[in-house]
Write a protein that holds these residues in place. Structure first.
Motif, PDB file in Angstrom:
ATOM      1  N   ASN A 130       0.803  -1.217   0.000  1.00  0.00           N
ATOM      2  CA  ASN A 130       0.000   0.000   0.000  1.00  0.00           C
ATOM      3  C   ASN A 130       0.842   1.276   0.000  1.00  0.00           C
ATOM      4  O   ASN A 130       0.315   2.368   0.157  1.00  0.00           O
ATOM      5  CB  ASN A 130      -0.920   0.031   1.223  1.00  0.00           C
ATOM      6  N   ASN A 132       3.120   2.053   2.209  1.00  0.00           N
ATOM      7  CA  ASN A 132       3.519   2.503   3.545  1.00  0.00           C
ATOM      8  C   ASN A 132       4.961   2.076   3.823  1.00  0.00           C
ATOM      9  O   ASN A 132       5.357   0.958   3.491  1.00  0.00           O
ATOM     10  CB  ASN A 132       2.617   1.886   4.614  1.00  0.00           C
ATOM     11  N   THR A 138       5.074   4.765  13.228  1.00  0.00           N
ATOM     12  CA  THR A 138       3.736   5.095  12.736  1.00  0.00           C
ATOM     13  C   THR A 138       3.786   6.221  11.708  1.00  0.00           C
ATOM     14  O   THR A 138       2.768   6.596  11.167  1.00  0.00           O
ATOM     15  CB  THR A 138       2.807   5.505  13.889  1.00  0.00           C
ATOM     16  N   ASP A 139       4.999   6.760  11.471  1.00  0.00           N
ATOM     17  CA  ASP A 139       5.116   7.776  10.436  1.00  0.00           C
ATOM     18  C   ASP A 139       5.372   7.054   9.120  1.00  0.00           C
ATOM     19  O   ASP A 139       6.496   6.973   8.635  1.00  0.00           O
ATOM     20  CB  ASP A 139       6.273   8.730  10.784  1.00  0.00           C
ATOM     21  N   THR A 140       4.326   6.503   8.537  1.00  0.00           N
ATOM     22  CA  THR A 140       4.484   5.610   7.399  1.00  0.00           C
ATOM     23  C   THR A 140       4.442   6.339   6.078  1.00  0.00           C
ATOM     24  O   THR A 140       4.634   5.741   5.033  1.00  0.00           O
ATOM     25  CB  THR A 140       3.352   4.563   7.396  1.00  0.00           C
ATOM     26  N   GLY A 141       4.188   7.653   6.133  1.00  0.00           N
ATOM     27  CA  GLY A 141       3.931   8.403   4.902  1.00  0.00           C
ATOM     28  C   GLY A 141       5.188   8.862   4.176  1.00  0.00           C
ATOM     29  O   GLY A 141       5.138   9.192   2.996  1.00  0.00           O
ATOM     30  N   ASN A 163       9.311   7.531  13.763  1.00  0.00           N
ATOM     31  CA  ASN A 163       9.186   7.570  15.213  1.00  0.00           C
ATOM     32  C   ASN A 163       9.315   6.168  15.802  1.00  0.00           C
ATOM     33  O   ASN A 163       9.497   5.194  15.073  1.00  0.00           O
ATOM     34  CB  ASN A 163       7.865   8.232  15.622  1.00  0.00           C
ATOM     35  N   SER A 165       7.014   4.577  17.593  1.00  0.00           N
ATOM     36  CA  SER A 165       5.727   3.936  17.913  1.00  0.00           C
ATOM     37  C   SER A 165       5.369   2.907  16.853  1.00  0.00           C
ATOM     38  O   SER A 165       5.855   2.957  15.730  1.00  0.00           O
ATOM     39  CB  SER A 165       4.601   4.975  17.951  1.00  0.00           C
ATOM     40  N   VAL A 166       4.507   1.984  17.221  1.00  0.00           N
ATOM     41  CA  VAL A 166       3.963   1.057  16.228  1.00  0.00           C
ATOM     42  C   VAL A 166       2.441   1.056  16.355  1.00  0.00           C
ATOM     43  O   VAL A 166       1.895   1.411  17.395  1.00  0.00           O
ATOM     44  CB  VAL A 166       4.478  -0.391  16.425  1.00  0.00           C
ATOM     45  N   ALA A 167       1.761   0.691  15.265  1.00  0.00           N
ATOM     46  CA  ALA A 167       0.302   0.638  15.275  1.00  0.00           C
ATOM     47  C   ALA A 167      -0.144  -0.782  15.571  1.00  0.00           C
ATOM     48  O   ALA A 167       0.206  -1.720  14.862  1.00  0.00           O
ATOM     49  CB  ALA A 167      -0.242   1.090  13.923  1.00  0.00           C
ATOM     50  N   ASP A 168      -0.917  -0.936  16.660  1.00  0.00           N
ATOM     51  CA  ASP A 168      -1.445  -2.257  17.012  1.00  0.00           C
ATOM     52  C   ASP A 168      -2.812  -2.446  16.372  1.00  0.00           C
ATOM     53  O   ASP A 168      -3.590  -1.511  16.279  1.00  0.00           O
ATOM     54  CB  ASP A 168      -1.606  -2.367  18.533  1.00  0.00           C
ATOM     55  N   GLN A 180       4.628  -4.247  12.749  1.00  0.00           N
ATOM     56  CA  GLN A 180       5.601  -3.180  12.515  1.00  0.00           C
ATOM     57  C   GLN A 180       6.748  -3.246  13.509  1.00  0.00           C
ATOM     58  O   GLN A 180       6.585  -3.682  14.643  1.00  0.00           O
ATOM     59  CB  GLN A 180       4.919  -1.829  12.687  1.00  0.00           C
TER      60      GLN A 180
END
Lengths: 312, 469
Positions: A130, A132, A138-141, A163, A165-168, A180
């Motif tokens: 996708n 990402n 979480t800054d996948t953009g 960053n 962080s990760v997205a759960d 991630q």
């Protein structure tokens, strides 16, 4: 008891209308195969079915989530495996450089390490299907890693803009997982960084850059004393990530099976709750039909006769 | 001794009595299928005997009146049952309408494969939380954002639609109350005027069977609309009182029902002149009010609570989130209850404004989307500690309970009505067999009386002939 014409036809109509409504409901049970179709048919079953429907639909959604996370996990797994062999190669170079004094050979190794740095950069900015970036937290953009190079094209530093962080995502009620891994995590907590993590001492890009610089300057002593052991930390870190990924994939597999099993249990429970017992329904239907036919036959027989027919 | 002329007179009276009997038989047979008709009989008695030296001598037969077979107790039981049936039927009709509008039906395909009732709110709610789940797995994905927004729109549209349809059911019930009150008043007037006619007919010594039949039918019609109690006066008039207020006293309609709005738009009933509110316990008016203020009202309030909890719970989580452009603070849902719940128009036109992230400028942050998704499994305090789906299922099954209980009661009430009607038909109904056998009897009696006239005639001729000899 006195039987008037009204009382007979009243009774007759009431009885056949009862039989007719019974027939209608049995017939619809037979054609739909369901004993409950509306809330009024059986409110308790309706309540249960609505809850089961919602649970089954949530279960199906968990399966979708699991499939999505499996895709990300396998993308991450590919990247991690490539990264592991890359780190191994760098480690081998560090080992072979030990005790070498030929500057041509050392600079050829340095060039190889430069290529490894480029490859590592490419892996660090891996995108999933996708688009990402998978190692940006979480800054996948946007691309999480950017390199600065010197006049010779050698990478002198790599900065991380992602960053830690990760997205759960949820794969079962209350159970969240993430495919991630942040590229870097020097916060001392949270998911370990792939390329750098303060807890494990991993800092791949700086370690590779230092190796390249030491190869270029012929400082083989420093390679042996620090670079080699640093690269081992990096390799261990990547191996940990790979095994974490494997654990995740098997967790997903199990969760997928559980969701599947749960859905089929819920579906069969729903069908148990609502299905008509066809054998029973058909028997009742044929009984009712017989009764209806008998009622019509006897009714018309009795109603068509009166004393009038026998007076001449 | 009667003498020849006296005997001739007696025979001719007998002829006219048999003729009258025949007429009544004809009348009974003509009304054989008229449900409000009561079988009529001619009351005859022996005419006044002549005292003679050898004792009292009969003078034949005389007609004293026409009676009908009515059982007042059965009539009043039938009226009471008509009230019960009327009330339950009104409830059943309106609640089944509401049930249809909810559109929660189990279809055979949905129970066998993956459940999917395509139009109901239950599946819309599931879809909403599922789309939040999908979004949480890839929060920056625009098409997933789009589908989350669409699911939200679907839920709000369904809430709005059901709410509007239930409001229509409610409005129809209020209209029905008004119409039924008007019909009741018409019946009350009819009863008063029939009372007057019956009283004057009976005062003149006649019988007013046809008027009594008509009044009974009107009373039963009224019973279907509103329950009442009656008392009978000596002159045959029936007084009607509804909810303790006398509506018909003899020949006067002293009061009328009035539908009025107590201030909330939900019509109630009161006595127009007395001004007292009347709580009806039977008849369609009471059924309409019961359904409106009972099961329908709790269905409406259940949906409104669900919608308002959805709005607050979702917005609380959502408004703290950040969209793809780093903006925050918007709500996802607008409105306050099921009638006006809507989706924020900004996010509808631009799904990138969906606030899925907990921090700005982290496209992959899904904490808010995940929070929204997990809301679907959470017990909400404002919903009696049930989940959204669970609470809705409860609301649906409560309506189902209400209808199923009305269905049962209606079945019983219809069976009782049927029994009472059969009982009454046995007493008051016309039996063709009976009429036919009477017919033969009357015909033979007529023939026999005619034979007497013929014989007397011959005897008289014989007597006249004696003079010429």
């Amino acid at each position: 008891m006195r039987v008037s014409n009204d009382s007979f036809s009243n009774n007759f109509l009431y009885q056949i209308s009862q039989l007719q409504s019974q027939q209608t409901s049995l017939q619809s049970e037979t054609t739909t195969g369901l004993s409950v179709t509306q809330p009024e048919d059986n409110p308790a079953v309706m309540n249960q079915v609505l809850n089961l429907q919602s649970e089954a639909s949530t279960g199906a959604q968990y399966q979708n989530n699991i499939a999505t996370i499996q895709n990300s996990a396998s993308t991450a797994s590919d990247a991690l495996n490539s990264l592991q062999s890359l780190v191994e190669q760098a480690g081998e170079i560090a080992t072979q450089a030990n005790g070498l004094s030929s500057s041509t050979q050392l600079s050829s190794y340095a060039t190889q390490v430069g290529q490894l740095i480029q490859q590592a950069l490419q892996l660090a900015n891996t995108q999933d299907a996708n688009g990402n970036y998978i190692f940006g937290g979480t800054d996948t953009g946007s691309a999480p890693f950017a390199a600065t190079t010197d006049a010779n094209g050698n990478v002198t530093g790599v900065t991380y803009t992602g960053n830690a962080s990760v997205a759960d995502s949820e794969i079962a009620p209350g159970l969240t997982v993430s495919a991630q891994n942040p590229g870097e995590n020097n916060t001392g907590s949270g998911t370990e960084g792939v390329f750098a993590d303060s807890r494990t001492g991993a800092d791949l890009f700086n370690h590779l850059i230092s190796l390249q610089q030491n190869l270029q300057s012929g400082n083989t002593g420093a390679i042996a004393s620090t670079d080699k052991s640093n690269l081992t930390k990096d390799e261990n870190n990547v191996v940990t990530q790979i095994s974490g990924n494997a654990v995740l994939q098997s967790t997903l597999q199990v969760a997928g099976n559980v969701a599947q099993q749960q859905i089929s249990t819920e579906n069969s429970q729903m069908s148990n709750d609502t299905s008509a017992n066809l054998a029973q329904t058909l028997t009742h239907l044929s009984q009712t039909q017989t009764a209806y036919e008998a009622a019509l036959e006897s009714g018309t027989m009795v109603m068509s006769l009166s004393l009038v027919d026998f007076l001449s | 001794m009667l003498g020849l002329f006296g005997a001739l007179d007696m025979a001719s009276r007998s002829l006219s009595v048999q003729q009258e009997e025949m007429t009544l038989t004809g009348q009974n047979l003509a009304n054989v299928s008229n449900p409000s008709y009561a079988d009529e009989q001619l009351v005859t008695s022996q005419s006044v005997p002549l005292p003679t030296q050898i004792g009292d001598e009969g003078t034949g037969v005389q007609m004293t009146g026409i009676t009908e077979s009515r059982n007042p107790l059965l009539d009043s039981q039938i009226q009471a049952e008509a009230s019960t049936t009327g009330s339950l039927t009104a409830q059943q009709t309106s609640l089944q309408n509401a049930e249809a509008y909810l559109d929660e039906q189990i279809s055979s395909t949905s129970s066998l494969s993956v459940p999917d009732s395509p139009n109901g709110l239950a599946s819309d709610l599931s879809n909403l939380f599922n789309s939040f789940q999908s979004l949480s797995t890839d929060p920056s994905n625009l098409s997933l954002r789009q589908s989350a927004v669409e699911s939200a729109q679907q839920v709000t549209a369904q809430f709005n639609q059901v709410s509007a349809q239930l409001a229509t059911v409610q409005a129809n019930l209020n209209t029905s109350v008004q119409n039924d009150v008007a019909s009741s008043n018409q019946d009350l007037n009819t009863i008063a005027s029939l009372n007057q006619q019956i009283a004057s007919a009976e005062a003149a010594g006649g019988s007013a069977n046809q008027l009594v039949d008509q009044r009974e039918q009107t009373l039963e019609n009224l019973a279907g609309l509103a329950n009442f109690s009656t008392s009978t006066e000596a002159n045959g008039a029936i007084n009607v009182s509804i909810g303790g207020v006398t509506m018909v006293s003899g020949a006067t309609a002293t009061d009328q029902l009035q539908a009025y709005d107590p201030g909330n738009g939900q019509l109630q009933v009161r006595a127009q002149n007395a001004g007292t509110q009347i709580t009806l316990t039977g008849g369609s008016i009471s059924g309409e009010i019961t359904a409106r203020d009972g099961a329908l009202a709790s269905l409406q309030s259940g949906l409104n609570t669900l919608a308002s909890q959805l709005i607050t719970q979702v917005n609380t989580i959502y408004s703290a989130g950040y969209d793809l452009n780093g903006n925050t603070g918007q709500d996802l849902f607008t409105g306050t209850d099921a009638s006006d719940i809507g989706v924020n128009s900004n996010v509808v036109t631009d799904p990138s404004q969906f606030q899925a992230a907990s921090v700005p400028n982290a496209a992959g942050d899904n904490k808010v989307a995940l929070g929204l998704a997990q809301l679907g499994n959470q017990n909400v305090a404002g919903l009696n500690n049930q989940t959204f789906s669970g609470n809705y299922a409860q609301t649906v099954s409560s309506l189902g309970d209400a209808i199923s209980s009305v269905n049962d009661q209606l079945g019983n009430s219809q069976a009782v009505s049927q029994m009472l009607t059969t009982d009454r038909a046995a007493t008051s109904g016309v039996s063709i067999d009976q009429e036919m056998s009477n017919l033969i009897q009357y015909q033979k009696a007529y023939e026999a009386s005619a034979e007497i006239v013929t014989t007397l005639n011959e005897m008289m001729q014989t007597a006249v002939a004696m003079k010429t000899v």
